[in-house]
Motif scaffolding. Structure first.
Motif, mmCIF file in Angstrom:
data_model
loop_
_atom_site.group_PDB
_atom_site.id
_atom_site.type_symbol
_atom_site.label_atom_id
_atom_site.label_comp_id
_atom_site.label_asym_id
_atom_site.label_seq_id
_atom_site.Cartn_x
_atom_site.Cartn_y
_atom_site.Cartn_z
ATOM 1 N N TYR A 45 -45.976 28.022 -54.114
ATOM 2 C CA TYR A 45 -46.306 28.580 -52.817
ATOM 3 C C TYR A 45 -47.806 28.829 -52.726
ATOM 4 N N PRO A 46 -48.396 28.633 -51.559
ATOM 5 C CA PRO A 46 -49.827 28.918 -51.403
ATOM 6 C C PRO A 46 -50.126 30.362 -51.792
ATOM 7 N N PRO A 47 -51.244 30.618 -52.456
ATOM 8 C CA PRO A 47 -51.570 31.980 -52.891
ATOM 9 C C PRO A 47 -51.526 33.003 -51.765
ATOM 10 N N ALA A 48 -51.962 32.621 -50.563
ATOM 11 C CA ALA A 48 -51.957 33.561 -49.437
ATOM 12 C C ALA A 48 -50.539 33.994 -49.062
ATOM 13 N N ILE A 49 -49.558 33.112 -49.301
ATOM 14 C CA ILE A 49 -48.159 33.447 -49.038
ATOM 15 C C ILE A 49 -47.566 34.183 -50.228
ATOM 16 N N ALA A 50 -47.778 33.653 -51.423
ATOM 17 C CA ALA A 50 -47.206 34.250 -52.634
ATOM 18 C C ALA A 50 -47.645 35.697 -52.812
ATOM 19 N N SER A 51 -48.874 36.002 -52.437
ATOM 20 C CA SER A 51 -49.390 37.367 -52.619
ATOM 21 C C SER A 51 -48.703 38.375 -51.706
ATOM 22 N N LYS A 52 -48.010 37.887 -50.660
ATOM 23 C CA LYS A 52 -47.354 38.782 -49.710
ATOM 24 C C LYS A 52 -45.845 38.877 -49.935
ATOM 25 N N ILE A 53 -45.357 38.276 -51.015
ATOM 26 C CA ILE A 53 -43.936 38.358 -51.353
ATOM 27 C C ILE A 53 -43.721 39.525 -52.295
ATOM 28 N N ASN A 54 -42.746 40.366 -51.970
ATOM 29 C CA ASN A 54 -42.451 41.522 -52.806
ATOM 30 C C ASN A 54 -41.806 41.062 -54.108
ATOM 31 N N THR A 55 -42.420 41.398 -55.220
ATOM 32 C CA THR A 55 -41.905 40.981 -56.523
ATOM 33 C C THR A 55 -41.451 42.150 -57.376
ATOM 34 N N THR A 56 -41.431 43.356 -56.804
ATOM 35 C CA THR A 56 -41.135 44.540 -57.613
ATOM 36 C C THR A 56 -39.826 45.235 -57.242
ATOM 37 N N ASN A 57 -39.480 45.285 -55.975
ATOM 38 C CA ASN A 57 -38.264 45.989 -55.579
ATOM 39 C C ASN A 57 -37.020 45.273 -56.085
ATOM 40 N N PRO A 58 -35.970 46.019 -56.455
ATOM 41 C CA PRO A 58 -34.705 45.374 -56.834
ATOM 42 C C PRO A 58 -34.157 44.566 -55.665
ATOM 43 N N LEU A 59 -33.580 43.414 -55.940
ATOM 44 C CA LEU A 59 -33.053 42.550 -54.892
ATOM 45 C C LEU A 59 -31.622 42.903 -54.504
ATOM 46 N N ALA A 60 -30.825 43.310 -55.470
ATOM 47 C CA ALA A 60 -29.404 43.551 -55.203
ATOM 48 C C ALA A 60 -29.229 44.615 -54.121
ATOM 49 N N GLY A 61 -28.390 44.296 -53.136
ATOM 50 C CA GLY A 61 -28.103 45.245 -52.073
ATOM 51 C C GLY A 61 -29.103 45.230 -50.937
ATOM 52 N N THR A 62 -29.915 44.180 -50.828
ATOM 53 C CA THR A 62 -30.946 44.144 -49.795
ATOM 54 C C THR A 62 -30.538 43.347 -48.555
ATOM 55 N N LEU A 63 -29.260 43.055 -48.396
ATOM 56 C CA LEU A 63 -28.820 42.416 -47.158
ATOM 57 C C LEU A 63 -27.934 43.370 -46.382
ATOM 58 N N LYS A 64 -27.962 43.205 -45.062
ATOM 59 C CA LYS A 64 -27.144 44.019 -44.181
ATOM 60 C C LYS A 64 -25.710 43.517 -44.257
ATOM 61 N N PRO A 65 -24.739 44.392 -44.555
ATOM 62 C CA PRO A 65 -23.359 43.930 -44.743
ATOM 63 C C PRO A 65 -22.823 43.167 -43.537
ATOM 64 N N TYR A 66 -22.071 42.107 -43.818
ATOM 65 C CA TYR A 66 -21.450 41.313 -42.766
ATOM 66 C C TYR A 66 -20.205 40.649 -43.340
ATOM 67 N N SER A 67 -19.290 40.274 -42.455
ATOM 68 C CA SER A 67 -18.040 39.655 -42.912
ATOM 69 C C SER A 67 -17.786 38.292 -42.278
ATOM 70 N N LYS A 68 -18.518 37.958 -41.226
ATOM 71 C CA LYS A 68 -18.419 36.647 -40.612
ATOM 72 C C LYS A 68 -19.815 36.167 -40.234
ATOM 73 N N HIS A 69 -19.989 34.854 -40.233
ATOM 74 C CA HIS A 69 -21.295 34.276 -39.943
ATOM 75 C C HIS A 69 -21.102 33.057 -39.057
ATOM 76 N N GLY A 224 -35.086 40.177 -44.559
ATOM 77 C CA GLY A 224 -35.710 40.239 -45.874
ATOM 78 C C GLY A 224 -36.808 39.221 -46.092
ATOM 79 N N HIS A 225 -37.670 39.026 -45.089
ATOM 80 C CA HIS A 225 -38.756 38.060 -45.252
ATOM 81 C C HIS A 225 -39.661 38.391 -46.434
ATOM 82 N N LYS A 226 -39.760 39.655 -46.764
ATOM 83 C CA LYS A 226 -40.640 40.026 -47.875
ATOM 84 C C LYS A 226 -40.107 39.520 -49.213
ATOM 85 N N TYR A 227 -38.844 39.065 -49.224
ATOM 86 C CA TYR A 227 -38.258 38.522 -50.449
ATOM 87 C C TYR A 227 -38.217 36.988 -50.435
ATOM 88 N N ALA A 228 -39.003 36.361 -49.577
ATOM 89 C CA ALA A 228 -39.010 34.896 -49.486
ATOM 90 C C ALA A 228 -39.299 34.271 -50.856
#
Length: 283
Positions: A45-69, A224-228
């Motif tokens: 990824y380009p450095p300007a993009i990679a530098s804005k991705i969160n690499t520290t927060n835990p990922l598990a549980g970071t989506l809004k619950p849903y049952s159909k898509h 969760g764009h910060k987790y791209a």
């Protein structure tokens, strides 16, 4: 044994269910499991993009619950910032119909646009809709019949005697269906990472003669764009974050083909329909 049978369970009508179930039967994957660090093989990824991705927060549980898509096949690779807020569009009308049934639904229905081409030549009038966990595509759903379609869909898709039932239903590719957030007008992190990932998926699948067995498409905002990069792997509905081009082969080999969850990337997954009613939201 870290292998999961969720692909077979899902296709046969079973559901993996909870986040906990997936996490207990999962495997670890490093930031670049088959590559050197830093990787000299895959597109970074380009450095300007990679530098804005969160690499520290835990990922598990970071989506809004849903049952159909419900995934709208638009044939486009970018969309207005909020597709549900564009008056008179297919997405806005579908969101309105679902919102009107909020009290009677006990689960969240997620709506997304995708780059998959619709069979219709009249995008303002009808659209193909991919549905999960049903793992099917409804062909040519007409905008003027969305109210009846939503009634049919939220009633459990009865096989006979309902005016909202689509005229044609198709099964999805046999090995899986991958959605990659690439909503550039919403957030450039996913706009840039999504296209790099889509190209890598396409290359690997064609090299392995799997392109006809796995669908891969860019998608509008999933959260969760910060987790791209953000990837959803169906039919199990497993969400991954911080995905790089180096992860594409492990996702294909271990998740799509072998039913493993890559724990380091795991954000969560689609939930089974609740047995008791609670307030539902569509976004």
């Amino acid at each position: 044994n870290t292998k999961m049978n969720f692909l077979l369970k899902t296709l046969s009508g079973g559901r993996l269910g909870s986040t906990e179930a997936a996490k207990t039967e999962s495997s670890e994957v490093g930031s670049c499991s088959t590559c050197e660090d830093p990787c000299s093989i895959h597109t970074a990824y380009p450095p300007a993009i990679a530098s804005k991705i969160n690499t520290t927060n835990p990922l598990a549980g970071t989506l809004k619950p849903y049952s159909k898509h419900l995934v709208l096949c638009t044939g486009e690779n970018d969309w207005p910032e909020k597709i549900e807020k564009q008056p008179g569009t297919f997405a806005a009308d579908l969101a309105r119909e679902l919102k009107a049934r909020t009290e009677q639904l006990g689960y969240r229905v997620m709506i997304t646009a995708s780059s998959e081409q619709s069979s219709s030549h009249k995008p303002d009038e009808e659209c193909d809709i991919v549905a999960f966990p049903e793992n099917v595509k409804y062909i040519g759903v007409r905008k003027g019949q969305l109210a009846a379609f939503v009634d049919w869909y939220t009633s459990g898709c009865p096989s006979e005697g309902h005016s909202g039932a689509p005229e044609k239903v198709e099964r999805l590719p046999s090995r899986g269906y991958v959605l990659i957030c690439g909503h550039n007008r919403r957030d450039k992190r996913c706009g840039v990472t999504g296209r790099i990932l889509a190209e890598q998926f396409d290359r690997v699948l064609h090299e392995r003669d799997l392109a006809s067995e796995v669908g891969v498409h860019l998608a509008s905002h999933i959260g969760g764009h910060k987790y791209a990069g953000n990837v959803i792997a169906y039919p199990a509905g497993v969400w991954y974050g911080r995905v790089t081009a180096c992860h594409v082969e492990p996702i294909i080999d271990r998740t799509l083909l072998n039913g493993e969850v890559l724990q380091d990337l795991y954000r969560g997954q689609i939930e089974p329909l609740p047995t008791s009613s609670r307030n539902a939201t569509t976004w």
